[in-house]
Design a protein around this motif. Sequence first.
Motif, PDB file in Angstrom:
ATOM      1  N   GLN A   1       0.366  -1.245   0.429  1.00 53.12           N
ATOM      2  CA  GLN A   1       0.150   0.242  -0.036  1.00 53.12           C
ATOM      3  C   GLN A   1       0.969   1.165  -0.019  1.00 53.12           C
ATOM      4  OE1 GLN A   1      -3.271   0.173   2.631  1.00 53.12           O
ATOM      5  NE2 GLN A   1      -3.821  -1.898   3.308  1.00 53.12           N
ATOM      6  N   ALA A   2       2.093   1.299   0.529  1.00 52.64           N
ATOM      7  CA  ALA A   2       2.701   2.076   0.400  1.00 52.64           C
ATOM      8  C   ALA A   2       3.246   2.155  -0.282  1.00 52.64           C
ATOM      9  CB  ALA A   2       4.277   2.050   2.041  1.00 52.64           C
ATOM     10  N   SER A   3       3.738   1.242  -0.617  1.00 54.45           N
ATOM     11  CA  SER A   3       5.044   1.407  -2.463  1.00 54.45           C
ATOM     12  C   SER A   3       4.274   2.450  -3.829  1.00 54.45           C
ATOM     13  CB  SER A   3       5.537  -0.290  -2.868  1.00 54.45           C
ATOM     14  OG  SER A   3       4.302  -0.688  -3.022  1.00 54.45           O
ATOM     15  N   LEU A   4       2.833   2.024  -3.685  1.00 54.41           N
ATOM     16  CA  LEU A   4       1.880   2.744  -4.916  1.00 54.41           C
ATOM     17  C   LEU A   4       2.143   3.873  -4.569  1.00 54.41           C
ATOM     18  CD1 LEU A   4       0.205   2.286  -7.688  1.00 54.41           C
ATOM     19  CD2 LEU A   4      -1.871   2.367  -5.723  1.00 54.41           C
ATOM     20  N   VAL A   5       2.641   4.842  -3.820  1.00 57.41           N
ATOM     21  CA  VAL A   5       2.296   6.095  -3.513  1.00 57.41           C
ATOM     22  C   VAL A   5       4.200   6.730  -3.917  1.00 57.41           C
ATOM     23  CG1 VAL A   5       2.079   7.902  -1.550  1.00 57.41           C
ATOM     24  CG2 VAL A   5       0.140   6.302  -1.687  1.00 57.41           C
ATOM     25  N   ARG A   6       5.017   5.615  -2.870  1.00 57.79           N
ATOM     26  CA  ARG A   6       6.087   6.482  -3.955  1.00 57.79           C
ATOM     27  C   ARG A   6       6.232   5.784  -5.143  1.00 57.79           C
ATOM     28  NH1 ARG A   6       8.480   2.966   1.408  1.00 57.79           N
ATOM     29  NH2 ARG A   6       7.844   3.583   3.243  1.00 57.79           N
ATOM     30  N   LEU A   7       5.974   5.264  -5.486  1.00 57.58           N
ATOM     31  CA  LEU A   7       6.404   4.847  -6.921  1.00 57.58           C
ATOM     32  C   LEU A   7       4.882   6.066  -8.266  1.00 57.58           C
ATOM     33  CD1 LEU A   7       7.699   2.356  -8.610  1.00 57.58           C
ATOM     34  CD2 LEU A   7       5.110   0.918  -8.450  1.00 57.58           C
ATOM     35  N   VAL A   8       4.699   5.657  -7.845  1.00 58.86           N
ATOM     36  CA  VAL A   8       3.808   6.337  -8.773  1.00 58.86           C
ATOM     37  C   VAL A   8       2.996   8.251  -8.431  1.00 58.86           C
ATOM     38  CG1 VAL A   8       2.295   4.307  -9.641  1.00 58.86           C
ATOM     39  CG2 VAL A   8       1.203   5.781  -8.620  1.00 58.86           C
TER      40      VAL A   8
END
Length: 437
Positions: free
Chosen positions: A139-146
């Motif tokens: 869930q945290a990775s999406l915010v950091r990726l896009v």
Amino acid sequence: MASPSSAASDCGRPVPSSLWRDGDFRRLWAGQTVSQLGEHVSLVVLPLFAVLTLDAGAGELGVLRAVGQAPILLLSLFAGAWVDRWRARTVMVLTDVGRTLALGAAAVAALLGRLGLPALFAVAFTVGALSVFFDVAYQASLVRLVDRDQLVRGNSALEGSRSAAQIGGPALSGALVAMLSAPIAAASGALFFALSFLSIGRIRRSESLPPRSERPPRVWRRIQEGLRFVVGDGSLRTVCLASAAFQFSLAALMTVYLLFLPRELHLPGTAIGLALAATGPGALLGSVLAARLPRRFGHGAVLVSAAALGDGVFLCVPGLRGSPAVTVPALLAINFVFGAGGQLVNVTVMAVRQAVTPDGMQGRTAATITFVGMGLTPLGSLLGGFLAQEWGLRSSLLVTAAGMMLSPVLMALSPLARLGRALRPRGTRRRPTTTRP
């Protein structure tokens, strides 16, 4: 904090305008999909193995489910604090490796005839603990990726993949346990986690993390910051309370449900897997609707309506009787509606949470909501086992299904119900209890 776009530019590769042209997003999506499939396989394989092979009773099944859910209560807050300071990709890869080894060991033990209830408890706890870290990290990775304007589409894709896992997981695990063996079913779960590791490990883009001070705050202080942030926002606070009521009642219901299907309705493993898998197509529909309905009717109205319909449909289950030719189609319809309503709520709630949460708080906010919302599930599972023993399966199903209706009631009485069609980031409004985050 640098945006994901600038982070990608630092690596010499601009972020593609379309998510599906972004190779790193595709790798995250593929890895998360097979990881969720492995998780849903294990969630059904372990209880079915206990009921159908080890002849576990209601109390033992309740304990097994509680053991698998206990890490949510014990580890969620720590997972959020750590994920906010670690690279999400590293967390996801390590947890995939750990779950591969745990289910692989279970498969070997079962082949040797040594997978008893104590070993099953250990495997359930290990897989549950590692899944807590994986779920917070992805869930945290999406915010950091896009970019922020891609979050809705990214969440829809990720939640859609979770829906696909709900289709394949129960059906595959039920069929494998019934037609082949529990070792093969457990080994298939291990294979899915291994595939997830291979996909996520190939993500190339550097993550943009919040700047670290020379002396980072202690873990407990970071946990308290996450708790204060969620408590201070009226919408997030309601999400926690409504989720806690729903997940507690659902955990109790599912413990009874997994006994009700084979012992009261006399369904074989394949029919049970098929009935449970109907949640998946419904969830796919819910993912599609989540991209349209909140913007047309408002996030609050969609949340309350979807929760009331999806939760209320389970009140029909205790009345089912007769042959599989009658009960299986009815179960398919019930689980389909439950999946559609539940997924519509899940995607909409995630959009609300991510919109009001700063980048540096994403992991802790997700973990806090998970902790409060799902922390009581072990007690719910134990309660389900107790009720099944003392009150019987039909009465217990009715009581636990009625308990799930508390969730839409809490939403309807809160600021969450007044959320409109547009969501604004937390920074655009100072008052945390605003009806439009």
